[in-house]
Design a protein around this motif. Structure first.
Motif, PDB file in Angstrom:
ATOM      1  N   ALA A  55     -10.282  -8.908   5.408  1.00 35.20           N
ATOM      2  CA  ALA A  55     -10.551  -9.482   4.092  1.00 35.20           C
ATOM      3  C   ALA A  55     -10.303  -8.455   3.003  1.00 35.20           C
ATOM      4  CB  ALA A  55     -12.006  -9.971   4.033  1.00 35.20           C
ATOM      5  N   TYR A  56     -10.790  -7.236   3.233  1.00 33.39           N
ATOM      6  CA  TYR A  56     -10.670  -6.206   2.203  1.00 33.39           C
ATOM      7  C   TYR A  56      -9.202  -5.854   1.946  1.00 33.39           C
ATOM      8  CZ  TYR A  56     -11.210  -1.927  -0.360  1.00 33.39           C
ATOM      9  OH  TYR A  56     -11.113  -0.978  -1.338  1.00 33.39           O
ATOM     10  N   VAL A  57      -8.421  -5.792   3.034  1.00 35.87           N
ATOM     11  CA  VAL A  57      -7.008  -5.404   2.881  1.00 35.87           C
ATOM     12  C   VAL A  57      -6.263  -6.409   2.013  1.00 35.87           C
ATOM     13  CG1 VAL A  57      -4.843  -5.381   4.165  1.00 35.87           C
ATOM     14  CG2 VAL A  57      -6.758  -3.991   4.928  1.00 35.87           C
ATOM     15  N   PHE A  58      -6.400  -7.689   2.322  1.00 37.02           N
ATOM     16  CA  PHE A  58      -5.622  -8.669   1.553  1.00 37.02           C
ATOM     17  C   PHE A  58      -6.148  -8.783   0.122  1.00 37.02           C
ATOM     18  CE2 PHE A  58      -4.418  -9.891   5.857  1.00 37.02           C
ATOM     19  CZ  PHE A  58      -3.051  -9.902   5.696  1.00 37.02           C
ATOM     20  N   THR A  59      -7.460  -8.628  -0.033  1.00 36.48           N
ATOM     21  CA  THR A  59      -8.016  -8.694  -1.382  1.00 36.48           C
ATOM     22  C   THR A  59      -7.533  -7.521  -2.235  1.00 36.48           C
ATOM     23  OG1 THR A  59      -9.968  -9.719  -0.411  1.00 36.48           O
ATOM     24  CG2 THR A  59     -10.146  -8.982  -2.659  1.00 36.48           C
ATOM     25  N   SER A  60      -7.578  -6.318  -1.652  1.00 34.91           N
ATOM     26  CA  SER A  60      -7.114  -5.145  -2.402  1.00 34.91           C
ATOM     27  C   SER A  60      -5.644  -5.265  -2.740  1.00 34.91           C
ATOM     28  CB  SER A  60      -7.295  -3.878  -1.575  1.00 34.91           C
ATOM     29  OG  SER A  60      -8.631  -3.654  -1.362  1.00 34.91           O
ATOM     30  N   LEU A  61      -4.891  -5.743  -1.758  1.00 33.87           N
ATOM     31  CA  LEU A  61      -3.456  -5.907  -1.981  1.00 33.87           C
ATOM     32  C   LEU A  61      -3.214  -6.830  -3.169  1.00 33.87           C
ATOM     33  CD1 LEU A  61      -1.168  -4.693  -0.382  1.00 33.87           C
ATOM     34  CD2 LEU A  61      -1.053  -6.757   0.985  1.00 33.87           C
ATOM     35  N   GLY A  62      -3.974  -7.924  -3.221  1.00 38.13           N
ATOM     36  CA  GLY A  62      -3.816  -8.859  -4.327  1.00 38.13           C
ATOM     37  C   GLY A  62      -4.241  -8.248  -5.647  1.00 38.13           C
ATOM     38  N   ALA A  63      -5.371  -7.549  -5.656  1.00 41.89           N
ATOM     39  CA  ALA A  63      -5.882  -6.993  -6.912  1.00 41.89           C
ATOM     40  C   ALA A  63      -4.949  -5.906  -7.447  1.00 41.89           C
ATOM     41  CB  ALA A  63      -7.286  -6.439  -6.692  1.00 41.89           C
ATOM     42  N   PHE A  64      -4.590  -4.963  -6.582  1.00 45.88           N
ATOM     43  CA  PHE A  64      -3.638  -3.947  -7.024  1.00 45.88           C
ATOM     44  C   PHE A  64      -2.288  -4.581  -7.332  1.00 45.88           C
ATOM     45  CE2 PHE A  64      -6.509  -0.827  -5.074  1.00 45.88           C
ATOM     46  CZ  PHE A  64      -6.485   0.142  -6.052  1.00 45.88           C
ATOM     47  N   GLY A  65      -1.982  -5.661  -6.603  1.00 39.74           N
ATOM     48  CA  GLY A  65      -0.717  -6.347  -6.836  1.00 39.74           C
ATOM     49  C   GLY A  65      -0.614  -6.859  -8.264  1.00 39.74           C
ATOM     50  N   VAL A  66      -1.705  -7.450  -8.769  1.00 33.61           N
ATOM     51  CA  VAL A  66      -1.667  -7.976 -10.138  1.00 33.61           C
ATOM     52  C   VAL A  66      -1.449  -6.837 -11.132  1.00 33.61           C
ATOM     53  CG1 VAL A  66      -3.002  -9.120 -11.929  1.00 33.61           C
ATOM     54  CG2 VAL A  66      -3.072  -9.983  -9.603  1.00 33.61           C
ATOM     55  N   ILE A  67      -2.175  -5.725 -10.944  1.00 33.54           N
ATOM     56  CA  ILE A  67      -1.981  -4.576 -11.845  1.00 33.54           C
ATOM     57  C   ILE A  67      -0.542  -4.098 -11.760  1.00 33.54           C
ATOM     58  CG2 ILE A  67      -2.724  -2.227 -12.366  1.00 33.54           C
ATOM     59  CD1 ILE A  67      -5.346  -2.869 -11.005  1.00 33.54           C
ATOM     60  N   SER A  68      -0.038  -4.083 -10.537  1.00 30.60           N
ATOM     61  CA  SER A  68       1.320  -3.598 -10.326  1.00 30.60           C
ATOM     62  C   SER A  68       2.353  -4.507 -10.993  1.00 30.60           C
ATOM     63  CB  SER A  68       1.537  -3.492  -8.822  1.00 30.60           C
ATOM     64  OG  SER A  68       2.862  -3.382  -8.515  1.00 30.60           O
ATOM     65  N   VAL A  69       2.127  -5.824 -10.913  1.00 29.47           N
ATOM     66  CA  VAL A  69       3.071  -6.744 -11.550  1.00 29.47           C
ATOM     67  C   VAL A  69       3.058  -6.556 -13.064  1.00 29.47           C
ATOM     68  CG1 VAL A  69       3.500  -9.192 -12.030  1.00 29.47           C
ATOM     69  CG2 VAL A  69       2.938  -8.465  -9.728  1.00 29.47           C
ATOM     70  N   LEU A  70       1.881  -6.254 -13.616  1.00 27.67           N
ATOM     71  CA  LEU A  70       1.768  -6.092 -15.063  1.00 27.67           C
ATOM     72  C   LEU A  70       2.337  -4.757 -15.539  1.00 27.67           C
ATOM     73  CD1 LEU A  70      -1.857  -7.439 -15.604  1.00 27.67           C
ATOM     74  CD2 LEU A  70       0.262  -8.550 -16.261  1.00 27.67           C
ATOM     75  N   SER A  71       2.591  -3.831 -14.592  1.00 30.78           N
ATOM     76  CA  SER A  71       2.995  -2.482 -14.987  1.00 30.78           C
ATOM     77  C   SER A  71       4.410  -2.196 -14.520  1.00 30.78           C
ATOM     78  CB  SER A  71       2.054  -1.447 -14.366  1.00 30.78           C
ATOM     79  OG  SER A  71       0.721  -1.838 -14.496  1.00 30.78           O
ATOM     80  N   GLN A  72       4.983  -1.148 -15.074  1.00 28.54           N
ATOM     81  CA  GLN A  72       6.293  -0.679 -14.648  1.00 28.54           C
ATOM     82  C   GLN A  72       6.270   0.830 -14.610  1.00 28.54           C
ATOM     83  OE1 GLN A  72       9.671  -1.799 -14.016  1.00 28.54           O
ATOM     84  NE2 GLN A  72       8.525  -3.575 -13.304  1.00 28.54           N
ATOM     85  N   ALA A  73       6.971   1.406 -13.631  1.00 30.11           N
ATOM     86  CA  ALA A  73       6.922   2.858 -13.473  1.00 30.11           C
ATOM     87  C   ALA A  73       7.367   3.571 -14.744  1.00 30.11           C
ATOM     88  CB  ALA A  73       7.792   3.281 -12.300  1.00 30.11           C
ATOM     89  N   GLY A  74       8.337   2.976 -15.453  1.00 28.22           N
ATOM     90  CA  GLY A  74       8.872   3.634 -16.628  1.00 28.22           C
ATOM     91  C   GLY A  74       7.974   3.543 -17.863  1.00 28.22           C
ATOM     92  N   ASP A  75       6.898   2.761 -17.774  1.00 27.86           N
ATOM     93  CA  ASP A  75       6.111   2.465 -18.965  1.00 27.86           C
ATOM     94  C   ASP A  75       5.104   3.530 -19.351  1.00 27.86           C
ATOM     95  OD1 ASP A  75       7.401   0.156 -19.029  1.00 27.86           O
ATOM     96  OD2 ASP A  75       5.730  -1.142 -18.465  1.00 27.86           O
TER      97      ASP A  75
END
Lengths: 489, 500
Positions: A339-359
Motif C-alpha cells: 500500500a505504501y509503495v503505490f501510494t508514495s509513487l502516486g503522491a511523488f508522481g503528482v509532484i513530479s508531473v507538476l515539475s520539470q528538471a529544468g525549472d
C-alpha cells in the motif's frame, strides 16, 4: 553449489544485472535519451516477467549467500513495479534537463539490482554488498541535478550520514562474528538459540548495531534526521524511488534477519533470551518514529518534506507489525508496504508531473498545489486519494495496510504501540487534510500543462492500484498468504 | 440484488449528477432529486411488501444478501435489512431530498461535484444502515465522512471570529476518525476473542453475537464501540466538533449531519453495541444514562446562550440526543420504541430549523441573532413555519417529538426514576431555547425596514412536507412502532437475560 535450479531461482537478479550492462553499452555507443529510457522500462518489465519461472523452483537456497523463497519473490515483484513507475516518472521529468541525462537510468538499474539481491540475502556478506550496491547509486541520483544547490546538498548529506550508518552496521556484524564465528543468518541464529559460550552483552550490542544501520536506511527515529532534507532536495521522481525501492528491500532483509537470525523462532513465537530484549528496542523505536514523524510533518509547507516526515511515521506503523511477530506479521508487513509503495509513487508522481528538471525548484509547496482542483481535476483527485490513503481512510490501499497492522498488533496485545498508532493517525489527519483543503481551495491559475503523458499515465496507474487494493484486497491477501519466509537453515 | 440497489442508486446517481453538470448548472440538482425520490419509493415499496410480524429469536433479517469479499480474513460483503434499518433508509431518502432542495439557490458553483458529494454521503449512510459484517460496517462508517468533509470545506462558510470552514471540517474529521480507530480496535478484539473461543475467523454480526469472553474484556471492547458512537451522537464531553461544524457547513451539510450522521451513531448503538455486549452494556447503563442527563442539560443551557442561529440549533439537537442515549440504555421495549420515534422526529424538526436558518440567511445575510429580529412582519410564510417547528422541538403534544420523549421517559422511569426526573429538566430547557430562538429572530422590534421575500413554492413545499410528516408521526406513530417492534423486543430480551 550452483546448479540449474539455483540459476533459475536467481533469474530476476541475473536479468537485472544484464540490464545494467545493456544500458551502459547503449549510452557508450550513442546517446539517445528516449531509447535508453525505453530500454530501461522494457528491461525492468522483462525482469518482472521472469518471476513465475523463479517461483517454480522456490524455495531454493542458491549458494551460501542467497535464498529465493515466497517472500523474496513477492518483494522482487514489488521493487520492480516501483522501479518501473519511478523510471516512467523520470522519463518525463528529465526531458528538458541540461547536461547528460541518460546516466540517471544507469544509476537506477544498478540500484534496482542491489535491491533485488538484498531481498534474497541470507549472509552478512551478501547483505552488506547488496545494501551498498543499492545505496551508492542513490547518492548519485539524489544529486543528479548538481547545478542546483539543494540537490547537491541532499546528495552530500545522504552520502556522509549513510557512510556513518554503514560503518556502525559493519561494527555490529564484527561483534556477531566475534561471538559466533559465522556470518550466515543461520549461524547467528544458532548463537542465540544455543547460548553456548555467549557473551550476552556483545551479542546484543552486535545485533542492536546491525539493526541501527538498517533503521537508518528506513529513516526510523532516532536515525531519521537526514530524511527531510534529502527528500526535499532530491528530484521528485528520485524521491519516489528512494521512498519505495530503497525502503522495500531493507524491510525484506530486516524481516529475514529477525526470522532466520533467531529473534523470532521457527513458528514466529518469541524465544526467551538475549534476542528477546531486541524486541523492546524495536518497540521503542516504533513509538518514537510514529510520534517524531507525525509531529515533524505538522507544520511543513513543502509536500516533499511532508511526505518525508510521514514516511518516518509510516515505517513506525510497519514496525508495529514486525514487533508483533508471528506468521501474520509477514503478511501484514507485505500488505502495508505494498500500500505504501503505490501510494508514495502516486503522491511523488503528482509532484513530479507538476515539475520539470529544468525549472529549478520542484512544484512541491502548498502554494503550488493550491487550487489544483480547478487547474487539473485529475491530478487533484490523484493527490487527494493518495493523501487519504496515507491517512488510512477506507476504500484505499492505505486502510487495508493499517488494518493488517492493527490486527497484528491486537493479536500480540501490544497496547502501547496501538495507542501510539491511534494518536499518530489523529495527528496525521491534520496535515494530510491541510493539503487536501489547499488543493480544493478557490484559487485562480493557469490549467496545468504536462510535457507528455507518460508520467501522467504512471499517476493514473498508481491511483487505480491504490483504489483496487482498497476495494478488492483479496487477490493480494491471497498472494501474501502463500509467500512465507522459507525455513531453510 | 434488491437491497444492493439502495446503495447503488445514490452512488451511481452521484456519478451521473457530477457528469451532467456539462448539460447545465441545474441538471445535477434534478438528477440528485430524482435519485432521492427513487430511494424513498424503493424503500417504501419494500416497506409495503414486507412482513414484519416475525417474533424474537427467529431469523432477524427481512432481506439479506451476501457475497464473498476478503476470504483471507473471513470478511464478506453482507447486507441485511430489518425494520429499523428500513425506517432509517426512508428517512435518508427524505432528508436527502430536503438537502437537495435546500441548497437549490445556496450552492451555485461546481454544482456537479456538490451533488456527487451529497449523494455519496447518502450512499455511505445507507451502507451503515445495511451492513451486518463488522468490517463492511466500519468501511461505510468511515467513508461517509469523506464526502461530508468536502461538502464543508468546499461549499461551507467561514465564520467570522471562529474557525474557517477548512479548520472546522478538519476538526470534525479528526474527532470522528480517532474515535473510529478505537472502534476498529474493538472490532478486532472481538473477532480475535471469537477466534480464540471457536477457531473461526469471521466478521459477521450474527456469528459474533454470544462470543464467550471474560466480563472485563467485554467491558473494554464495549467501551471502544461506545466512544466511537458517542463522538458522533454526540455525548458531552465528546461534542466539541458539533457546533463549529454546523456553523461552517452549508445548509445541506447541516441537514445531513443532524438528520443522518448523528442518527447513524444511535443506530450503531442499537444494532452493534447492545446486541454484541448485552452484559457489559447492562453494567454500563447507569453511566451512559447519567451522561445522557448531562448532555440534555448542558446542550439546553448552551443552546440558550448562543447568538449564532445554527449553533443554537446544533446545541438543541445535542440536547435531544441526550434523550436518545437515555432511551437506548434504558433498554426496555418502550424506551427503544421511543428512541426510534425520537430519532425520526428529531431529524425532521432539526432539519427543518436548519433549512429555515438557511432561508433567513439567504434573505438577510446573517446568522447573528443580534442583527436579526422582528422578521415576523417582514417576510411571509417562513415565520409561521418556524413557530411550528420550534413548537415541535419543545415537545408539543400532537407532534412526533412529544411521542418519542414521552415513550423514552416512560421506559426510563422503570429503570431509574431519579435520572429520569433529572432528564425532565430538559423539557423545560427545550421550551426556553426554542422560544428564545423564535423571539430573537422573528419577534421584537425590526432591525431594518422593508419587506423581504417570502418563501417561494420550493421552500414552502419542503417545509410543508416536513411539517406533515411530524404531524403524522405525532398522531399515528403505529406503523413505525410496528417496524421497530421486533428489534426492540430482541434487544430488551438480550439485556434482560443478561441482567442479574
Amino acid at each position: 553449489m550452483i546448479n540449474n535450479d539455483s540459476l533459475i531461482a536467481l533469474l530476476p537478479q541475473l536479468v537485472s544485472s544484464a540490464l545494467v550492462i545493456v544500458v551502459m553499452m547503449l549510452i557508450a555507443i550513442r546517446r539517445n535519451y528516449n531509447l535508453v529510457a525505453g530500454v530501461t522500462v522494457v528491461g525492468l518489465a522483462a525482469t518482472l516477467a521472469t518471476i513465475p519461472w523463479a517461483s517454480q523452483v522456490a524455495p531454493q537456497t542458491a549458494t551460501a549467500l542467497f535464498i529465493v523463497d515466497g517472500m523474496s519473490l513477492f518483494y522482487t515483484g514489488l521493487i520492480l513495479a516501483a522501479a518501473i513507475g519511478s523510471t516512467l516518472l523520470l522519463w518525463t521529468y528529465m526531458e528538458n534537463a541540461a547536461g547528460n541525462r541518460e546516466e540517471v537510468f544507469l544509476l537506477l538499474t544498478l540500484s534496482v539490482n542491489g535491491a533485488l539481491l538484498l531481498v534474497t540475502a541470507r549472509h552478512m556478506a551478501s547483505l552488506f554488498v547488496a545494501l551498498e550496491l543499492m545505496s551508492v547509486p542513490l547518492y548519485g541520483m539524489a544529486g543528479y541535478l548538481f547545478t542546483q544547490r539543494r540537490s547537491l546538498e541532499s546528495a552530500t548529506k545522504y552520502l556522509v550520514l549513510s557512510a556513518a550508518a554503514t560503518s556502525v552496521m559493519l561494527f555490529g556484524m564484527a561483534f556477531l562474528y566475534a561471538q559466533s564465528g559465522r556470518l550466515d543468518f543461520g549461524g547467528v541464529a544458532a548463537l542465540f538459540t544455543s547460548g553456548h559460550g555467549l557473551d550476552a552483552f556483545l551479542a546484543q550490542a552486535g545485533l542492536v548495531l546491525l539493526i541501527a544501520g538498517l533503521a537508518f536506511k528506513l529513516s526510523l527515529a532516532p536515525f531519521h534526521q537526514w530524511t527531510l532534507d534529502v527528500y526535499d532536495g532530491a528530484p521528485a521522481p528520485v524521491g519516489a524511488f528512494l521512498a519505495t525501492v530503497g525502503k522495500v528491500a531493507v524491510v525484506a532483509v530486516l524481516l529475514r534477519l529477525l526470522q532466520m537470525g533467531g529473534v523470532f523462532g521457527a513458528n514466529g513465537e518469541y524465544p526467551a533470551g538475549p534476542a528477546y530484549s531486541l524486541l523492546n528496542v524495536l518497540a521503542v523505536v516504533a513509538v518514537l518514529s510514529i510520534l517524531a514523524g507525525n509531529l515533524l510533518a505538522l507544520r511543513q509547507e513543502s509536500l516533499k518534506r511532508l511526505l518525508a516526515a510521514s514516511s518516518i511515521a509510516h515505517f513506525g506503523y510497519l514496525l508495529v507489525a514486525i514487533v508483533a511477530g508471528g506468521v501474520f506479521a509477514n503478511e501484514a508487513a507485505g500488505m502495508y508496504l505494498t500500500a505504501y509503495v503505490f501510494t508514495s509513487l502516486g503522491a511523488f508522481g503528482v509532484i513530479s508531473v507538476l515539475s520539470q528538471a529544468g525549472d529549478g525548484r520542484d512544484a512541491d509547496t502548498l502554494a503550488a498545489v493550491r487550487g489544483l482542483g480547478r487547474r487539473s481535476p485529475l491530478l487533484a483527485l490523484a493527490l487527494s486519494v493518495m493523501l487519504l490513503s496515507l491517512a488510512g481512510i477506507p476504500l484505499t490501499a492505505g486502510f487495508i495496510g493499517k488494518f493488517y497492522v492493527l490486527a497484528a498488533g491486537m493479536a500480540a496485545g501490544l497496547w502501547w504501540l496501538l495507542g501510539a498508532v491511534v494518536i499518530g493517525s489523529a495527528l496525521g489527519l491534520y496535515f494530510y487534510l491541510r493539503v487536501i483543503a489547499a488543493i480544493y481551495a478557490p484559487a485562480e491559475g493557469e490549467p496545468v500543462r504536462v510535457a507528455h503523458g507518460i508520467a501522467t499515465l504512471t499517476v493514473i496507474l498508481a491511483l487505480v492500484t491504490v483504489l483496487v487494493i482498497g476495494v478488492w484486497p483479496q487477490p493480494l491477501a491471497h498472494t501474501l498468504y502463500f509467500a512465507p519466509i522459507a525455513q531453510v537453515p | 440484488m434488491t437491497i444492493t440497489w439502495l446503495l447503488l442508486i445514490p452512488f451511481l446517481g452521484g456519478l451521473l449528477a457530477w457528469q451532467m453538470e456539462r448539460a447545465g448548472r441545474d441538471a445535477p440538482r434534478h438528477i440528485a432529486l430524482a435519485c432521492t425520490v427513487l430511494m424513498v419509493a424503493f424503500s417504501a415499496g419494500i416497506w409495503l411488501g414486507g412482513d414484519f410480524s416475525y417474533g424474537p429469536g427467529e431469523h432477524p433479517w427481512l432481506v439479506e444478501e451476501q457475497a464473498p469479499w476478503i476470504d483471507r480474513l473471513g470478511i464478506t460483503f453482507h447486507l441485511a435489512l430489518d425494520g429499523l434499518g428500513l425506517v432509517m433508509i426512508v428517512l435518508t431518502g427524505i432528508l436527502g431530498a430536503v438537502a437537495v432542495l435546500a441548497s437549490w439557490k445556496e450552492v451555485t458553483h461546481r454544482t456537479g461535484l456538490f451533488h456527487l458529494n451529497l449523494m455519496w454521503t447518502l450512499a455511505g449512510v445507507v451502507g451503515v444502515f445495511l451492513a451486518v459484517d463488522l468490517f463492511l460496517f466500519f468501511v461505510f462508517w468511515e467513508v461517509m465522512l469523506v464526502p461530508m468533509y468536502f461538502l464543508i470545506t468546499v461549499w461551507g462558510r467561514d465564520v467570522a471570529g471562529g474557525l474557517t470552514r477548512a479548520q472546522a471540517a478538519t476538526k470534525f474529521m479528526i474527532y470522528t476518525q480517532a474515535a473510529g480507530l478505537l472502534m476498529l480496535l474493538s472490532i478486532l478484539g472481538l473477532v480475535l476473542a471469537h477466534v480464540d473461543a471457536t477457531g473461526v475467523l469471521t466478521f459477521g454480526l450474527d456469528d459474533l453475537r454470544n462470543t464467550p469472553m471474560s466480563p472485563t474484556v467485554a467491558y473494554v471492547l464495549m467501551l471502544g464501540f461506545f466512544i466511537a458512537f458517542a463522538v458522533k451522537l454526540p455525548v458531552v464531553p465528546l461534542h466539541g466538533w458539533l457546533a463549529d461544524t454546523h456553523a461552517a457547513s452549508p445548509t445541506a451539510g447541516s441537514v445531513d449531519i443532524t438528520g443522518l450522521l448523528l442518527k447513524t451513531a444511535a443506530f450503531g448503538l442499537l444494532r452493534f453495541a447492545l446486541p454484541l455486549f448485552p452484559e457489559a452494556s447492562r453494567d454500563f447503563a447507569y453511566i451512559a444514562m447519567a451522561l445522557g442527563v448531562v448532555t440534555i442539560v448542558y446542550g439546553g443551557v448552551l443552546a440558550f446562550a448562543q447568538t449564532h442561529t445554527k449553533r443554537l440549533i446544533a446545541y438543541a439537537s445535542l440536547s435531544h440526543m441526550g434523550f436518545v442515549l437515555i432511551g437506548i440504555y434504558a433498554a426496555n421495549v418502550l424506551a427503544i420504541q421511543g428512541v426510534v420515534i425520537l430519532m425520526l422526529a428529531g431529524a425532521l424538526s432539526t432539519a427543518a430549523l436548519f433549512v429555515i436558518a438557511g432561508q433567513v440567511f439567504e434573505r438577510t445575510g446573517s446568522f447573528d441573532t443580534a442583527t436579526l429580529g422582528g422578521l415576523w412582519a417582514r417576510m411571509a410564510l417562513i415565520p409561521p413555519f418556524a413557530l411550528f417547528f420550534a413548537a415541535a422541538t419543545l415537545g408539543l403534544p400532537g407532534l412526533g417529538n412529544f411521542v418519542g420523549e414521552f415513550l423514552v421517559l416512560f421506559g426510563a422511569w422503570q429503570v431509574d426514576p431519579a435520572l429520569t426526573a433529572a432528564a425532565c429538566i430538559g423539557l423545560v430547557l427545550a421550551a426556553v431555547y426554542a422560544l428564545a430562538l423564535l423571539h430573537r429572530v422573528f419577534y421584537g422590534p425590526a432591525k431594518a425596514e422593508g419587506a423581504l421575500a417570502g418563501a417561494d413554492v420550493r421552500e414552502a413545499a419542503v417545509l410543508f412536507v416536513l411539517a406533515i410528516l411530524l404531524v403524522l408521526l405525532g398522531l399515528y406513530p403505529q406503523p413505525v412502532l410496528d417496524m421497530s417492534d421486533s428489534l426492540a423486543t430482541r434487544i430488551a430480551g438480550a439485556v434482560a437475560v443478561a441482567s442479574p
